[in-house]
Design an enzyme around this catalytic site. Structure first.
Site, mmCIF file in Angstrom:
data_model
loop_
_atom_site.group_PDB
_atom_site.id
_atom_site.type_symbol
_atom_site.label_atom_id
_atom_site.label_comp_id
_atom_site.label_asym_id
_atom_site.label_seq_id
_atom_site.Cartn_x
_atom_site.Cartn_y
_atom_site.Cartn_z
ATOM 1 N N ASN A 1 0.515 -0.934 -0.045
ATOM 2 C CA ASN A 1 0.061 -0.066 -0.034
ATOM 3 C C ASN A 1 0.786 1.276 0.112
ATOM 4 O O ASN A 1 0.743 2.127 -0.716
ATOM 5 C CB ASN A 1 -0.992 -0.045 1.349
ATOM 6 C CG ASN A 1 -1.880 -1.263 1.131
ATOM 7 O OD1 ASN A 1 -2.097 -1.990 0.124
ATOM 8 N ND2 ASN A 1 -2.541 -1.250 2.071
ATOM 9 N N THR B 1 -16.140 37.561 -31.469
ATOM 10 C CA THR B 1 -16.934 37.136 -30.294
ATOM 11 C C THR B 1 -18.297 36.614 -31.021
ATOM 12 O O THR B 1 -18.814 36.999 -31.823
ATOM 13 C CB THR B 1 -17.356 38.331 -29.416
ATOM 14 O OG1 THR B 1 -18.223 39.382 -30.043
ATOM 15 C CG2 THR B 1 -16.148 39.089 -28.894
ATOM 16 N N HIS B 2 -18.775 35.578 -30.368
ATOM 17 C CA HIS B 2 -19.932 34.895 -30.635
ATOM 18 C C HIS B 2 -19.690 34.230 -31.967
ATOM 19 O O HIS B 2 -20.632 34.101 -32.665
ATOM 20 C CB HIS B 2 -21.429 35.735 -30.681
ATOM 21 C CG HIS B 2 -21.462 36.334 -29.403
ATOM 22 N ND1 HIS B 2 -22.352 35.856 -28.350
ATOM 23 C CD2 HIS B 2 -21.085 37.507 -29.115
ATOM 24 C CE1 HIS B 2 -22.419 36.717 -27.424
ATOM 25 N NE2 HIS B 2 -21.599 37.761 -27.578
ATOM 26 N N SER C 1 -8.249 11.742 -48.309
ATOM 27 C CA SER C 1 -9.393 10.955 -48.606
ATOM 28 C C SER C 1 -9.413 9.783 -49.228
ATOM 29 O O SER C 1 -8.724 9.677 -50.138
ATOM 30 C CB SER C 1 -10.556 11.945 -48.855
ATOM 31 O OG SER C 1 -11.969 11.120 -49.392
ATOM 32 N N LYS D 1 -9.241 16.469 -51.315
ATOM 33 C CA LYS D 1 -9.278 16.416 -49.878
ATOM 34 C C LYS D 1 -7.855 16.681 -49.158
ATOM 35 O O LYS D 1 -6.993 15.809 -49.546
ATOM 36 C CB LYS D 1 -9.955 15.595 -49.098
ATOM 37 C CG LYS D 1 -11.456 15.386 -49.386
ATOM 38 C CD LYS D 1 -12.377 16.433 -48.853
ATOM 39 C CE LYS D 1 -12.436 17.029 -47.492
ATOM 40 N NZ LYS D 1 -13.420 15.941 -46.814
ATOM 41 N N GLU E 1 -8.026 17.740 -35.647
ATOM 42 C CA GLU E 1 -9.402 17.269 -35.102
ATOM 43 C C GLU E 1 -8.963 15.935 -33.998
ATOM 44 O O GLU E 1 -9.980 16.038 -33.180
ATOM 45 C CB GLU E 1 -9.992 16.511 -36.246
ATOM 46 C CG GLU E 1 -10.281 17.297 -37.532
ATOM 47 C CD GLU E 1 -10.810 16.702 -38.640
ATOM 48 O OE1 GLU E 1 -11.830 16.125 -38.706
ATOM 49 O OE2 GLU E 1 -9.992 16.454 -39.493
ATOM 50 N N TYR F 1 -6.144 1.854 2.543
ATOM 51 C CA TYR F 1 -6.287 1.275 1.158
ATOM 52 C C TYR F 1 -7.452 0.133 0.813
ATOM 53 O O TYR F 1 -7.941 -0.275 1.631
ATOM 54 C CB TYR F 1 -5.135 0.478 1.008
ATOM 55 C CG TYR F 1 -4.931 -0.040 -0.565
ATOM 56 C CD1 TYR F 1 -4.296 0.818 -1.586
ATOM 57 C CD2 TYR F 1 -5.433 -1.274 -0.646
ATOM 58 C CE1 TYR F 1 -4.321 0.374 -2.771
ATOM 59 C CE2 TYR F 1 -5.195 -1.838 -2.051
ATOM 60 C CZ TYR F 1 -4.700 -1.217 -2.915
ATOM 61 O OH TYR F 1 -4.748 -1.488 -4.193
ATOM 62 N N LYS G 1 -4.847 3.854 -12.102
ATOM 63 C CA LYS G 1 -3.692 3.909 -13.104
ATOM 64 C C LYS G 1 -3.768 4.164 -14.455
ATOM 65 O O LYS G 1 -3.175 5.009 -15.203
ATOM 66 C CB LYS G 1 -2.759 2.592 -12.642
ATOM 67 C CG LYS G 1 -2.302 2.390 -11.572
ATOM 68 C CD LYS G 1 -1.467 1.300 -11.338
ATOM 69 C CE LYS G 1 -0.892 1.279 -9.572
ATOM 70 N NZ LYS G 1 -2.108 1.222 -8.945
HETATM 71 N N1 ARG Z 1 -1.815 -3.330 -7.681
HETATM 72 C C1 ARG Z 1 -2.154 -2.744 -6.322
HETATM 73 C C2 ARG Z 1 -2.683 -1.101 -6.969
HETATM 74 O O1 ARG Z 1 -2.055 -0.780 -7.749
HETATM 75 C C3 ARG Z 1 -0.836 -2.605 -5.276
HETATM 76 C C4 ARG Z 1 -1.376 -2.441 -3.993
HETATM 77 C C5 ARG Z 1 -1.931 -3.677 -3.403
HETATM 78 N N2 ARG Z 1 -2.272 -3.869 -2.088
HETATM 79 C C6 ARG Z 1 -3.213 -4.821 -1.583
HETATM 80 N N3 ARG Z 1 -3.150 -4.916 -0.160
HETATM 81 N N4 ARG Z 1 -3.790 -5.521 -2.165
HETATM 82 O O2 ARG Z 1 -3.143 -0.798 -5.897
#
Ligand code: ARG
Length: 459
Positions: free
Chosen positions: A110, A155-156, A277, A283, A290, A317, A325
């Protein structure tokens, strides 16, 4: 393969559970940070006598070997080992034997994962700041070459007042300056070390958290172990700062799409940044601009996604937090790509000065200057505005522009008009007249440019 935490279990995990809970497919992005954190941790363990100096060294050597393998693409990660932390620990034990099992002394995944995320955010925040500077530099160069380039300001999306193209570009410079400021400010909170918080409550080992902070170049440590492992504010902040960067990138891209259209023809994008295109041979599409605009959605999504993950979580945690992530990884990838492309797009675009100049002649965007002219002669601005409004209507009805009217016609609306009104209404003069600080007059723009040069260290 046996789980590193398998001691209290009587059964192996269901195969679907392994797949579902594993994060290794994406958190291998954190491999370097994980090893960096482990090296600092085990150095400290050795210095504090929690492992022997020799054990500490053996573990450090092992970690370096693993890092080397990972960098060469020789490491094989497995879902059985769930995440990057367990994978590396397993590799370490395979590499140096049971002593590798001492690395995790006084530490939990953690505080480990939180530390990895802090290290990752610091690296990426610094990278983003540099990339933003490159875009600012490109904007500034284009601005410097276009101080006297006049185009309609809107503007607008209706013609408003003529402006300098440099002024328009510099507006984006300042947006990116604020973005950089937000990222720079966030580093204060990124640079706080969670390691040593343990699972949530601290550890029974006589660790030295401040030494780890020093080794990893953090400014301070979290004063509360529970907050240390529960905090992902710094990731939310990054997603939020990145969302605003995307807003700015998207607005600029939208303008580039518009300006490069047949209707505007204010700029032409370089062939290297456009695509064709499959059916229409004529084109030339501004696909990159975009997509810069289009990719905004996913970044906003990641911000709302993480806020939602966090909002109902009890301390400390929770596995939900693993969901921090992919969103930030994708955001960093998206923004990095966008910023890397935007700088050369700006550098290579052709500014069609004649088209811009031509556009300001065919509109009523000098009307404010008639009102200002009358107001400067003592008429209350509100009355001057009303008179000018009537003149615009008159000109439209007679299919003429304001500069095409005769002085006698002007005088029908007010006796205050003299010959000098025609001079005042020339687009260049309309632009030059906006001399107030921060205005579009070239003299003011030069001041802005000087300030901007300083901000990116070119002054
Ligand atoms: N892979 C976990 C995460 O990204 C790591 C921490 C996991 N801790 C646990 N007590 N399961 O959060």
């Amino acid at each position: 393969m046996a789980k590193l935490w398998g001691g209290r279990f009587t059964k192996s995990t269901n195969k679907l559970v392994d797949e579902y809970t594993a994060s290794i497919s994406y958190d291998q992005e954190l491999a370097k940070e994980d090893i960096e954190g482990s090296l600092a941790h085990v150095t400290m363990l050795g210095e504090c006598g929690i492992v022997t100096a020799e054990e500490s060294q053996t573990i450090q050597d092992g970690l370096h070997k693993i890092l080397d393998k990972i960098e060469k693409g020789e490491a094989e990660f497995s879902v059985d080992q769930e995440d990057i932390h367990m994978n590396i620990e397993r590799m370490l034990i395979d590499e140096i034997g049971p002593v590798g099992g001492k690395l995790h002394t006084g530490r939990s995944r953690n505080d480990q994962v939180a530390t990895d995320m802090h290290l990752y955010m610091r690296n990426k925040t610094e990278l983003l700041i540099e990339l933003i500077k490159d875009v600012q530099s490109a904007l500034l160069d284009k601005a410097k070459a276009n101080v006297d380039t006049i185009l309609p300001g809107y503007t607008h999306l209706q013609r408003a007042q003529p402006i300098s193209f440099a002024h328009h570009l510099l507006a984006y410079f300042w947006m990116f300056e604020r973005d950089k400021g937000r990222l720079q400010d966030s580093i204060k909170r990124i640079n706080i070390l969670p390691l040593g918080a343990g699972a949530l409550a601290g550890t029974t080992f006589p660790i030295n958290r401040r030494r780890v902070a020093e080794l990893l170049d953090f400014d301070d440590i979290y004063p509360n172990s529970m907050d240390a492992v529960s905090d992902r504010d710094f990731v939310v902040e990054a997603l939020s700062a990145c969302s605003l960067i995307m807003v700015h990138l998207s607005r600029l891209s939208e303008e580039m799409v518009l300006w490069s259209s047949q209707e505007f023809q204010f700029i032409e994008l370089d062939d290297a940044f456009c695509t064709g295109s499959s059916i229409m041979p004529q084109k030339k599409n501004p696909d990159v601009s975009e997509l810069l605009r289009g990719k905004t959605g996913r970044v906003f999504g990641h911000l709302v996604g993480l806020l939602t993950v966090l909002k109902g979580l009890p301390l400390a945690y929770n596995k939900d937090m693993q969901e921090d992530k992919e969103g930030i990884f994708d955001t960093v990838k998206t923004i990095t790509g966008a910023l890397q492309l935007l700088a050369p797009i700006l550098e290579t675009m052709t500014v069609k000065k004649d088209r811009m100049r031509h556009a300001v002649e065919k509109d009523y965007s000098n009307a404010t200057d008639i009102a200002d002219y009358l107001a400067k002669k003592g008429l209350p601005f509100r009355e001057a505005h009303a008179i000018t409004g009537k003149m615009v209507l008159y000109a439209i009805e007679h299919k003429r522009y304001l500069l095409d009217l005769e002085l006698s016609e002007y005088k029908q609306f007010s006796p205050l008009f003299e010959e000098d009104i025609f001079e005042a209404l020339l687009p260049e003069n309309v632009m030059r007249a906006r001399e107030s600080e921060g205005g579009t007059a070239p003299h003011q723009i030069m001041k802005q440019i000087e300030l901007a040069e300083e901000k990116i260290g070119r002054g």
